[in-house]
Design a protein around this motif. Structure first.
Motif, PDB file in Angstrom:
ATOM      1  N   SER A 357       0.824  -1.213   0.000  1.00 55.69           N
ATOM      2  CA  SER A 357       0.000   0.000   0.000  1.00 55.69           C
ATOM      3  C   SER A 357       0.854   1.256   0.000  1.00 55.69           C
ATOM      4  O   SER A 357       0.547   2.231  -0.689  1.00 55.69           O
ATOM      5  CB  SER A 357      -0.927  -0.003   1.214  1.00 55.69           C
ATOM      6  OG  SER A 357      -1.834  -1.086   1.165  1.00 55.69           O
ATOM      7  N   VAL A 358       1.933   1.240   0.779  1.00 56.76           N
ATOM      8  CA  VAL A 358       2.843   2.392   0.811  1.00 56.76           C
ATOM      9  C   VAL A 358       3.501   2.576  -0.558  1.00 56.76           C
ATOM     10  O   VAL A 358       3.588   3.695  -1.081  1.00 56.76           O
ATOM     11  CB  VAL A 358       3.905   2.209   1.909  1.00 56.76           C
ATOM     12  CG1 VAL A 358       4.972   3.307   1.812  1.00 56.76           C
ATOM     13  CG2 VAL A 358       3.257   2.242   3.291  1.00 56.76           C
ATOM     14  N   ALA A 359       3.958   1.488  -1.152  1.00 58.23           N
ATOM     15  CA  ALA A 359       4.628   1.566  -2.456  1.00 58.23           C
ATOM     16  C   ALA A 359       3.708   2.061  -3.555  1.00 58.23           C
ATOM     17  O   ALA A 359       4.168   2.654  -4.536  1.00 58.23           O
ATOM     18  CB  ALA A 359       5.193   0.196  -2.824  1.00 58.23           C
ATOM     19  N   ALA A 360       2.407   1.852  -3.384  1.00 53.41           N
ATOM     20  CA  ALA A 360       1.449   2.264  -4.410  1.00 53.41           C
ATOM     21  C   ALA A 360       1.192   3.768  -4.411  1.00 53.41           C
ATOM     22  O   ALA A 360       0.607   4.304  -5.357  1.00 53.41           O
ATOM     23  CB  ALA A 360       0.126   1.520  -4.213  1.00 53.41           C
ATOM     24  N   ILE A 361       1.627   4.459  -3.371  1.00 58.52           N
ATOM     25  CA  ILE A 361       1.426   5.908  -3.268  1.00 58.52           C
ATOM     26  C   ILE A 361       2.681   6.618  -3.760  1.00 58.52           C
ATOM     27  O   ILE A 361       3.741   6.526  -3.142  1.00 58.52           O
ATOM     28  CB  ILE A 361       1.100   6.320  -1.818  1.00 58.52           C
ATOM     29  CG1 ILE A 361      -0.192   5.649  -1.358  1.00 58.52           C
ATOM     30  CG2 ILE A 361       0.987   7.848  -1.708  1.00 58.52           C
ATOM     31  CD1 ILE A 361      -0.480   5.820   0.124  1.00 58.52           C
TER      32      ILE A 361
END
Length: 384
Positions: A357-361
């Motif tokens: 989820s962090v990498a997707a931002i």
């Protein structure tokens, strides 16, 4: 933007001053209230702070950055007695790792820390840093950097007096001096180690080749660089090298200068002189996009019954076992909250989910202005 001159600088303001700018003014921030976040059992749980290894140096799993204890980002001056109370309460709650620098204050933060830890000095680890061009007696900031070997030795003598101690547990070069071979810096530190005045050493925001060269001459205990959910650059640079060489990694600004604990929202506008006002990631056109990260933190804070900042710190702790964040604060409640992050845990499936989820931002905007970034990732000159 016009930058006002003022008597003191925060961490990034110091970098600006060294680059020819001065950043000191009041801050007018429309802050999101962290008090509105879920009440967390983890916030009060400080007994299980745990221990980690930076190389061979054992420290608490969360440290305390004291850089603002002489003057905050808002340019207010904290009460000295209360700063001592926070320093001592941190120790009472299991924290053993305190991070300072000659440049903070300058000099004054080391004095505050030395006063605060005096009753239990032998039970803690003190880290501090040299490398900026600061007058040894007056603390006046002069242009640029200074890691000349003879200067390092004199700087350490002043540090020992201000910190009320006979040794520095972990001494960092604050920024790489482009005029001094890192082998010469290592030689100066080795001499101080031989005298028992320095026990371990490290580098901050250095170029990776310089890190390897330094470690080959005198083994490095820890590297300090900015690292958080907001700035993940070290994941493809310094952290893999640290893992390869057995070096600890200490993230500064692990809460993204307030962003990751909800202190900045889409309405936030910074007063003239606040360094965050000229950081691209906090520009009005970028904030709405980047706040997706805060929304993600809110979801996980509710899921774990923790504070936003605790999730951000626990995420760092979950990345590698040799990572020890050093969140700074001048408020007792925030210090207790930060220590409580060590009680927040993730299952392997949860950390995989959170990492994805962090990498997707995609964070928009640069982390620092170019004039400040110029002091990071610098390679020391080769030794002739």
């Amino acid at each position: 933007m016009t930058i006002k001159h003022g008597p003191e600088l925060n961490r990034r303001g110091l970098l600006l001053a060294a680059g020819g700018l001065a950043a000191a003014a009041t801050v007018d921030v429309a802050s999101a209230q962290t008090a509105a976040q879920p009440t967390a059992s983890a916030a009060a749980s400080t007994t299980a702070i745990g221990r980690r290894k930076l190389g061979a140096l054992e420290v608490s799993s969360v440290g305390l950055g004291v850089q603002n204890m002489s003057r905050t980002y808002q340019q207010t001056i904290p009460t000295r007695a209360e700063m001592h109370n926070i320093i001592r309460a941190a120790f009472d709650n299991g924290l053993t790792f305190y991070d300072a620098a000659e440049a903070y204050g300058p000099h004054e933060v080391e004095r505050i820390l030395g006063e605060g830890v005096e009753p239990f000095r032998d039970q803690i680890v003190i880290a501090t840093k040299f490398g900026w061009n600061i007058d040894l007696e007056t603390g006046e900031r002069k242009p640029g950097l200074n890691s000349r070997p003879e200067h390092i030795k004199l700087v350490v003598e002043g540090m020992l007096k201000r910190l009320r101690t006979d040794r520095i547990d972990l001494l960092y070069q604050h920024r790489v001096d482009p005029q001094v071979p890192i082998e010469d810096v290592a030689g100066a530190v080795k001499g101080l180690m031989d005298q028992g005045k320095v026990l371990h050493w490290g580098l901050s925001e250095m170029g990776l080749n310089t890190l390897r060269r330094a470690h080959a001459v005198l083994p490095i205990t820890a590297v300090q660089s900015e690292y958080s959910m907001l700035w993940r650059g070290p994941e493809t640079g310094a952290i893999p090298v640290c893992e390869e060489l057995g070096i600890g990694f200490v993230p500064w600004s692990p809460l993204g200068v307030g962003f990751l604990n909800g202190a900045i929202d889409a309405r936030t506008r910074f007063a003239e002189g606040d360094i965050r006002g000229i950081e691209g990631r906090f520009a009005p056109e970028n904030l709405p996009n980047n706040l997706a990260l805060v929304e993600l933190l809110k979801v996980w804070a509710e899921r774990k019954q923790a504070r936003l900042g605790q999730i951000a710190l626990a995420w760092l702790l979950a990345q590698k076992p040799f990572i020890v964040p050093i969140p700074g604060t001048t408020q007792m409640a925030h210090m207790i909250e930060n220590i409580g992050a060590s009680a927040v845990s993730f299952t392997p499936a949860e950390i995989t989910e959170l990492n994805q989820s962090v990498a997707a931002i995609e964070i928009k905007g640069a982390r620092l202005p170019d004039v400040v970034q110029a002091y990071s990732d610098v390679e020391a000159p080769t030794k002739s």
